[in-house]
Motif scaffolding. Structure first.
Motif, PDB file in Angstrom:
ATOM      1  N   ILE A 218      -2.785  -8.451  14.184  1.00 19.55           N
ATOM      2  CA  ILE A 218      -3.359  -8.641  12.812  1.00 19.55           C
ATOM      3  C   ILE A 218      -2.280  -7.626  11.992  1.00 19.55           C
ATOM      4  O   ILE A 218      -2.066  -6.392  12.367  1.00 19.55           O
ATOM      5  CB  ILE A 218      -4.750  -8.320  12.796  1.00 19.55           C
ATOM      6  N   SER A 219      -1.886  -8.406  10.885  1.00 23.51           N
ATOM      7  CA  SER A 219      -1.337  -7.404   9.959  1.00 23.51           C
ATOM      8  C   SER A 219      -1.879  -7.755   8.700  1.00 23.51           C
ATOM      9  O   SER A 219      -2.361  -8.567   8.545  1.00 23.51           O
ATOM     10  CB  SER A 219       0.204  -7.924  10.035  1.00 23.51           C
ATOM     11  N   PHE A 220      -1.736  -6.748   7.844  1.00 22.75           N
ATOM     12  CA  PHE A 220      -2.498  -6.738   6.305  1.00 22.75           C
ATOM     13  C   PHE A 220      -1.353  -6.179   5.565  1.00 22.75           C
ATOM     14  O   PHE A 220      -0.450  -5.403   5.749  1.00 22.75           O
ATOM     15  CB  PHE A 220      -3.324  -5.602   6.435  1.00 22.75           C
ATOM     16  N   THR A 221      -1.585  -6.612   4.248  1.00 17.56           N
ATOM     17  CA  THR A 221      -0.921  -5.957   3.028  1.00 17.56           C
ATOM     18  C   THR A 221      -2.062  -5.819   2.221  1.00 17.56           C
ATOM     19  O   THR A 221      -2.925  -6.781   1.887  1.00 17.56           O
ATOM     20  CB  THR A 221      -0.021  -6.986   2.466  1.00 17.56           C
ATOM     21  N   ILE A 222      -2.241  -4.749   1.755  1.00 12.76           N
ATOM     22  CA  ILE A 222      -3.457  -3.875   1.102  1.00 12.76           C
ATOM     23  C   ILE A 222      -2.761  -3.377  -0.309  1.00 12.76           C
ATOM     24  O   ILE A 222      -1.776  -2.643  -0.252  1.00 12.76           O
ATOM     25  CB  ILE A 222      -4.038  -2.896   1.943  1.00 12.76           C
ATOM     26  N   THR A 223      -3.484  -3.426  -1.284  1.00 14.23           N
ATOM     27  CA  THR A 223      -3.188  -2.568  -2.636  1.00 14.23           C
ATOM     28  C   THR A 223      -4.059  -1.512  -2.691  1.00 14.23           C
ATOM     29  O   THR A 223      -5.147  -1.552  -2.315  1.00 14.23           O
ATOM     30  CB  THR A 223      -3.500  -3.417  -3.877  1.00 14.23           C
ATOM     31  N   ARG A 224      -3.416  -0.177  -2.493  1.00 12.51           N
ATOM     32  CA  ARG A 224      -4.101   1.091  -2.588  1.00 12.51           C
ATOM     33  C   ARG A 224      -4.959   1.041  -3.657  1.00 12.51           C
ATOM     34  O   ARG A 224      -4.922   1.029  -4.642  1.00 12.51           O
ATOM     35  CB  ARG A 224      -3.121   2.174  -2.141  1.00 12.51           C
ATOM     36  N   THR A 225      -6.290   1.532  -3.459  1.00  7.72           N
ATOM     37  CA  THR A 225      -7.421   1.683  -4.630  1.00  7.72           C
ATOM     38  C   THR A 225      -8.079   3.102  -4.065  1.00  7.72           C
ATOM     39  O   THR A 225      -8.854   3.517  -5.064  1.00  7.72           O
ATOM     40  CB  THR A 225      -8.659   0.891  -4.006  1.00  7.72           C
ATOM     41  N   GLY A 226      -7.511   3.828  -3.097  1.00  8.69           N
ATOM     42  CA  GLY A 226      -8.106   5.212  -2.945  1.00  8.69           C
ATOM     43  C   GLY A 226      -7.272   5.816  -1.667  1.00  8.69           C
ATOM     44  O   GLY A 226      -6.614   5.182  -1.247  1.00  8.69           O
ATOM     45  N   PRO A 227      -7.610   7.047  -1.545  1.00  9.45           N
ATOM     46  CA  PRO A 227      -6.932   7.642  -0.217  1.00  9.45           C
ATOM     47  C   PRO A 227      -7.665   7.376   1.149  1.00  9.45           C
ATOM     48  O   PRO A 227      -7.047   8.068   2.152  1.00  9.45           O
ATOM     49  CB  PRO A 227      -7.420   9.093  -0.538  1.00  9.45           C
ATOM     50  N   ASP A 228      -8.471   6.634   1.437  1.00 11.72           N
ATOM     51  CA  ASP A 228      -9.047   6.383   2.409  1.00 11.72           C
ATOM     52  C   ASP A 228      -8.268   5.848   3.733  1.00 11.72           C
ATOM     53  O   ASP A 228      -8.232   6.451   4.870  1.00 11.72           O
ATOM     54  CB  ASP A 228     -10.274   5.320   2.492  1.00 11.72           C
ATOM     55  N   LEU A 229      -7.317   5.019   3.375  1.00 14.67           N
ATOM     56  CA  LEU A 229      -6.256   4.622   4.526  1.00 14.67           C
ATOM     57  C   LEU A 229      -5.585   5.626   5.107  1.00 14.67           C
ATOM     58  O   LEU A 229      -5.119   5.744   6.103  1.00 14.67           O
ATOM     59  CB  LEU A 229      -5.629   3.363   4.198  1.00 14.67           C
ATOM     60  N   GLU A 230      -4.868   6.513   3.912  1.00 14.72           N
ATOM     61  CA  GLU A 230      -4.101   7.561   4.383  1.00 14.72           C
ATOM     62  C   GLU A 230      -4.933   8.603   5.074  1.00 14.72           C
ATOM     63  O   GLU A 230      -4.201   9.134   6.087  1.00 14.72           O
ATOM     64  CB  GLU A 230      -3.278   8.099   3.066  1.00 14.72           C
ATOM     65  N   GLU A 231      -6.140   9.015   4.731  1.00 12.86           N
ATOM     66  CA  GLU A 231      -6.384  10.003   5.536  1.00 12.86           C
ATOM     67  C   GLU A 231      -7.020   9.433   6.839  1.00 12.86           C
ATOM     68  O   GLU A 231      -7.259  10.273   7.700  1.00 12.86           O
ATOM     69  CB  GLU A 231      -8.038  10.375   4.465  1.00 12.86           C
ATOM     70  N   PHE A 232      -7.346   8.290   7.090  1.00 14.21           N
ATOM     71  CA  PHE A 232      -7.452   7.731   8.301  1.00 14.21           C
ATOM     72  C   PHE A 232      -6.355   7.699   9.296  1.00 14.21           C
ATOM     73  O   PHE A 232      -6.497   8.259  10.204  1.00 14.21           O
ATOM     74  CB  PHE A 232      -7.827   5.972   8.267  1.00 14.21           C
ATOM     75  N   GLN A 233      -5.410   7.446   8.608  1.00 15.24           N
ATOM     76  CA  GLN A 233      -3.937   7.679   9.415  1.00 15.24           C
ATOM     77  C   GLN A 233      -3.647   9.161   9.766  1.00 15.24           C
ATOM     78  O   GLN A 233      -3.471   9.323  10.862  1.00 15.24           O
ATOM     79  CB  GLN A 233      -2.618   7.028   8.462  1.00 15.24           C
TER      80      GLN A 233
END
Length: 145
Positions: free
Chosen positions: A62-77
């Motif tokens: 599964i691949s995604f392209t996501i528009t950043r709306t906050g820090p959650d994905l960066e903090e998850f990584q």
């Protein structure tokens, strides 16, 4: 909503449950998702008979392209990297997919054993949205509703 019995991208929603923290990770504004069912081939080629072939299910990519709306994905990584570097157990989560069908009914699916990574934190430029890219793998897809 569906248009003239055709599904469009607006009919789908996705949510990720992190098995490590027990929380839902905000994916941001999901723009594009590509789901690929993986298989590996098997074959039997006897000398005295016709060959036989088959496919064995091998999870999903599964691949995604996501528009950043906050820090959650960066903090998850960052947390996932730290967990690995600390020698902690890294658990998979699951990805929920909800589809509004053309007849108005809703189908829900869950990708189990799902793990993913943020592969591109985005091109940051003035007056442009930041697009992030993620890729992941899931063990199975099950219908939950």
């Amino acid at each position: 909503m569906p248009v003239n019995k055709m599904n469009v991208g607006r009919d789908y929603t996705f949510g990720f449950y992190d098995g490590n923290t027990g929380t839902i990770v905000d994916l941001g504004d999901v723009q594009n998702v590509r789901v690929t069912a993986n298989y590996h081939d098997i074959a039997s080629r006897p000398y005295n008979d016709v060959p036989r072939f088959g496919y064995i299910p091998d999870g999903y990519s599964i691949s995604f392209t996501i528009t950043r709306t906050g820090p959650d994905l960066e903090e998850f990584q960052l947390a996932a990297t730290q967990r690995f570097n600390d020698g902690a157990i890294v658990k998979p989560g699951f990805l929920n997919e909800t589809v509004t069908n053309q007849d108005g009914t809703v189908s829900r699916y869950q990708y189990t054993g799902f793990c993913f990574k943020v592969t591109d934190l985005g091109d940051i430029s003035r007056e442009s949205v930041v697009k992030m890219t993620c890729t992941g793998m899931a063990s199975a897809k099950v219908k939950i509703a």
